[in-house]
Design a protein around this motif. Structure first.
Motif, PDB file in Angstrom:
ATOM      1  N   ASN A  96       0.833  -1.203   0.000  1.00 22.10           N
ATOM      2  CA  ASN A  96       0.000   0.000   0.000  1.00 22.10           C
ATOM      3  C   ASN A  96       0.869   1.254   0.000  1.00 22.10           C
ATOM      4  O   ASN A  96       1.857   1.336   0.743  1.00 22.10           O
ATOM      5  CB  ASN A  96      -0.918   0.025   1.226  1.00 22.10           C
ATOM      6  CG  ASN A  96      -1.970  -1.069   1.177  1.00 22.10           C
ATOM      7  OD1 ASN A  96      -2.246  -1.636   0.118  1.00 22.10           O
ATOM      8  ND2 ASN A  96      -2.554  -1.383   2.328  1.00 22.10           N
ATOM      9  N   ILE A  97       0.524   2.209  -0.856  1.00 24.66           N
ATOM     10  CA  ILE A  97       1.221   3.495  -0.851  1.00 24.66           C
ATOM     11  C   ILE A  97       0.277   4.538  -0.241  1.00 24.66           C
ATOM     12  O   ILE A  97      -0.926   4.500  -0.457  1.00 24.66           O
ATOM     13  CB  ILE A  97       1.653   3.915  -2.275  1.00 24.66           C
ATOM     14  CG1 ILE A  97       0.450   3.966  -3.228  1.00 24.66           C
ATOM     15  CG2 ILE A  97       2.717   2.975  -2.814  1.00 24.66           C
ATOM     16  CD1 ILE A  97       0.805   4.471  -4.618  1.00 24.66           C
ATOM     17  N   HIS A  98       0.829   5.435   0.527  1.00 23.11           N
ATOM     18  CA  HIS A  98       0.019   6.400   1.264  1.00 23.11           C
ATOM     19  C   HIS A  98      -0.175   7.672   0.435  1.00 23.11           C
ATOM     20  O   HIS A  98       0.481   8.695   0.642  1.00 23.11           O
ATOM     21  CB  HIS A  98       0.672   6.712   2.611  1.00 23.11           C
ATOM     22  CG  HIS A  98       0.872   5.488   3.461  1.00 23.11           C
ATOM     23  ND1 HIS A  98      -0.179   4.811   4.051  1.00 23.11           N
ATOM     24  CD2 HIS A  98       1.995   4.804   3.783  1.00 23.11           C
ATOM     25  CE1 HIS A  98       0.286   3.779   4.725  1.00 23.11           C
ATOM     26  NE2 HIS A  98       1.608   3.743   4.582  1.00 23.11           N
ATOM     27  N   THR A  99      -1.064   7.555  -0.533  1.00 19.01           N
ATOM     28  CA  THR A  99      -1.380   8.679  -1.409  1.00 19.01           C
ATOM     29  C   THR A  99      -2.891   8.870  -1.429  1.00 19.01           C
ATOM     30  O   THR A  99      -3.661   7.983  -1.051  1.00 19.01           O
ATOM     31  CB  THR A  99      -0.876   8.424  -2.841  1.00 19.01           C
ATOM     32  OG1 THR A  99      -1.303   7.128  -3.269  1.00 19.01           O
ATOM     33  CG2 THR A  99       0.652   8.479  -2.907  1.00 19.01           C
ATOM     34  N   SER A 100      -3.306  10.042  -1.903  1.00 22.78           N
ATOM     35  CA  SER A 100      -4.737  10.364  -1.926  1.00 22.78           C
ATOM     36  C   SER A 100      -5.431   9.652  -3.074  1.00 22.78           C
ATOM     37  O   SER A 100      -4.797   9.138  -4.015  1.00 22.78           O
ATOM     38  CB  SER A 100      -4.928  11.874  -2.066  1.00 22.78           C
ATOM     39  OG  SER A 100      -4.473  12.310  -3.342  1.00 22.78           O
ATOM     40  N   VAL A 101      -6.758   9.628  -3.002  1.00 23.36           N
ATOM     41  CA  VAL A 101      -7.557   9.028  -4.068  1.00 23.36           C
ATOM     42  C   VAL A 101      -7.307   9.741  -5.392  1.00 23.36           C
ATOM     43  O   VAL A 101      -7.237   9.110  -6.452  1.00 23.36           O
ATOM     44  CB  VAL A 101      -9.058   9.079  -3.700  1.00 23.36           C
ATOM     45  CG1 VAL A 101      -9.913   8.682  -4.898  1.00 23.36           C
ATOM     46  CG2 VAL A 101      -9.353   8.167  -2.514  1.00 23.36           C
ATOM     47  N   VAL A 103      -4.533  11.320  -6.393  1.00 19.47           N
ATOM     48  CA  VAL A 103      -3.216  10.923  -6.916  1.00 19.47           C
ATOM     49  C   VAL A 103      -3.289   9.508  -7.485  1.00 19.47           C
ATOM     50  O   VAL A 103      -2.747   9.224  -8.559  1.00 19.47           O
ATOM     51  CB  VAL A 103      -2.141  11.014  -5.817  1.00 19.47           C
ATOM     52  CG1 VAL A 103      -0.823  10.402  -6.298  1.00 19.47           C
ATOM     53  CG2 VAL A 103      -1.915  12.461  -5.401  1.00 19.47           C
ATOM     54  N   ASN A 104      -3.954   8.612  -6.773  1.00 16.71           N
ATOM     55  CA  ASN A 104      -4.092   7.238  -7.261  1.00 16.71           C
ATOM     56  C   ASN A 104      -4.856   7.190  -8.580  1.00 16.71           C
ATOM     57  O   ASN A 104      -4.533   6.393  -9.468  1.00 16.71           O
ATOM     58  CB  ASN A 104      -4.823   6.384  -6.220  1.00 16.71           C
ATOM     59  CG  ASN A 104      -3.997   6.168  -4.969  1.00 16.71           C
ATOM     60  OD1 ASN A 104      -2.781   6.390  -4.970  1.00 16.71           O
ATOM     61  ND2 ASN A 104      -4.639   5.735  -3.900  1.00 16.71           N
ATOM     62  N   ILE A 107      -2.463   8.277 -11.307  1.00 17.31           N
ATOM     63  CA  ILE A 107      -1.524   7.181 -11.593  1.00 17.31           C
ATOM     64  C   ILE A 107      -2.210   6.101 -12.427  1.00 17.31           C
ATOM     65  O   ILE A 107      -1.651   5.613 -13.418  1.00 17.31           O
ATOM     66  CB  ILE A 107      -0.981   6.577 -10.288  1.00 17.31           C
ATOM     67  CG1 ILE A 107      -0.112   7.604  -9.552  1.00 17.31           C
ATOM     68  CG2 ILE A 107      -0.174   5.305 -10.568  1.00 17.31           C
ATOM     69  CD1 ILE A 107       0.342   7.143  -8.183  1.00 17.31           C
ATOM     70  N   LEU A 108      -3.431   5.749 -12.041  1.00 16.40           N
ATOM     71  CA  LEU A 108      -4.174   4.719 -12.775  1.00 16.40           C
ATOM     72  C   LEU A 108      -4.438   5.155 -14.206  1.00 16.40           C
ATOM     73  O   LEU A 108      -4.286   4.361 -15.144  1.00 16.40           O
ATOM     74  CB  LEU A 108      -5.497   4.424 -12.065  1.00 16.40           C
ATOM     75  CG  LEU A 108      -6.414   3.413 -12.754  1.00 16.40           C
ATOM     76  CD1 LEU A 108      -5.719   2.062 -12.890  1.00 16.40           C
ATOM     77  CD2 LEU A 108      -7.725   3.269 -11.976  1.00 16.40           C
ATOM     78  N   PHE A 109      -4.815   6.409 -14.388  1.00 10.32           N
ATOM     79  CA  PHE A 109      -5.063   6.935 -15.732  1.00 10.32           C
ATOM     80  C   PHE A 109      -3.817   6.819 -16.599  1.00 10.32           C
ATOM     81  O   PHE A 109      -3.887   6.386 -17.761  1.00 10.32           O
ATOM     82  CB  PHE A 109      -5.522   8.389 -15.648  1.00 10.32           C
ATOM     83  CG  PHE A 109      -5.639   9.066 -16.980  1.00 10.32           C
ATOM     84  CD1 PHE A 109      -6.718   8.812 -17.815  1.00 10.32           C
ATOM     85  CD2 PHE A 109      -4.654   9.946 -17.411  1.00 10.32           C
ATOM     86  CE1 PHE A 109      -6.815   9.424 -19.059  1.00 10.32           C
ATOM     87  CE2 PHE A 109      -4.747  10.562 -18.649  1.00 10.32           C
ATOM     88  CZ  PHE A 109      -5.831  10.304 -19.475  1.00 10.32           C
ATOM     89  N   ILE A 178      -7.171   2.331  -1.777  1.00 14.22           N
ATOM     90  CA  ILE A 178      -6.146   2.127  -0.739  1.00 14.22           C
ATOM     91  C   ILE A 178      -4.720   2.185  -1.276  1.00 14.22           C
ATOM     92  O   ILE A 178      -3.762   2.047  -0.513  1.00 14.22           O
ATOM     93  CB  ILE A 178      -6.356   0.781  -0.008  1.00 14.22           C
ATOM     94  CG1 ILE A 178      -6.186  -0.395  -0.975  1.00 14.22           C
ATOM     95  CG2 ILE A 178      -7.728   0.733   0.641  1.00 14.22           C
ATOM     96  CD1 ILE A 178      -6.302  -1.748  -0.301  1.00 14.22           C
ATOM     97  N   GLY A 179      -4.577   2.368  -2.597  1.00 16.53           N
ATOM     98  CA  GLY A 179      -3.233   2.529  -3.152  1.00 16.53           C
ATOM     99  C   GLY A 179      -2.403   1.262  -3.130  1.00 16.53           C
ATOM    100  O   GLY A 179      -1.177   1.333  -2.935  1.00 16.53           O
TER     101      GLY A 179
END
Length: 218
Positions: A96-101, A103-104, A107-109, A178-179
């Motif tokens: 798990n990486i501690h990033t916001s929804v 930011v995630n 990244i997914l895009f 949850i990253g």
């Protein structure tokens, strides 16, 4: 409705060779990204085919049909997923990486964009490979519908498609929430495999076809 024999094109996953009433056609499996995302639309929407008239071109492109093995891809995928879940379940929290929804989501895009780019790159490479042998632009075009001859194959293919699509969507959702990088990785691999497997909707063997404008004379 006409009988059709489908063969793979040698060293090229983008095209299929169709033999209909002793006439040969090339089917481009990469002509529409919609059909790559939703492979069952190959059976619903008309497909562009190119008639081969030069016997030299035919000799260079055709390859013997590959014997198909009876495998349930949905069962295989389910088994692999369960095995990975059991092996990696206790370790998932470490990925798990501690990033916001937000930011995630970004990244997914970018990851999905890279996967789509890779799919287009591979498709373009296969197109250029064929063009070294056959000048597709000079071939006569036609449009036809094509359906697998086996209802069992259609059922298994659709079941596999639903399973893999659900796994990919759930994996992406888990990453956004949850990253979890491991879920992102698995989902990306399944996405790339689904892009490549879209061509399996038209497999080697017997099929049924119907031309959009008219039926070819028997």
């Amino acid at each position: 409705m006409l009988d059709c024999e489908v063969k793979q094109v040698r060293n090229n996953i983008r095209y299929r060779l169709l033999i209909i009433n002793n006439e040969k056609y090339l089917l481009d499996m990469g002509q529409s990204f919609l059909k790559i995302l939703f492979p069952f639309t190959f059976w619903i929407l008309p497909n562009t085919v190119y008639r081969i008239e030069n016997e030299k071109d035919l000799t260079l492109t055709k390859t013997p049909a590959v014997k198909q093995t009876k495998t349930s891809y949905s069962s295989f995928g389910a088994g692999i997923s369960l095995m990975l879940a059991n092996l990696l379940g206790p370790l998932m929290d470490y990925f798990n990486i501690h990033t916001s929804v937000l930011v995630n989501s970004i990244i997914l895009f970018l990851v999905i964009l890279a996967a789509v780019f890779f799919r287009f790159y591979l498709s373009g490479k296969n197109k250029k490979k064929l063009e070294h042998i056959v000048n597709v632009k000079r071939l006569q075009k036609d449009k036809l519908w094509i359906w697998p001859k086996s209802l069992k194959f259609i059922f298994i293919y659709l079941l596999s498609y639903v399973f893999f699509s659900a796994f990919i969507l759930v994996g992406f959702w888990v990453f956004i929430e949850i990253g979890n990088v491991m879920m992102l990785t698995f989902s990306l691999i399944f996405l790339l495999l689904s892009f490549l497997a879209s061509g399996m909707s038209i497999k080697d063997g017997k099929a049924k076809v119907k031309f959009t404008k008219h039926l070819k004379a028997s």
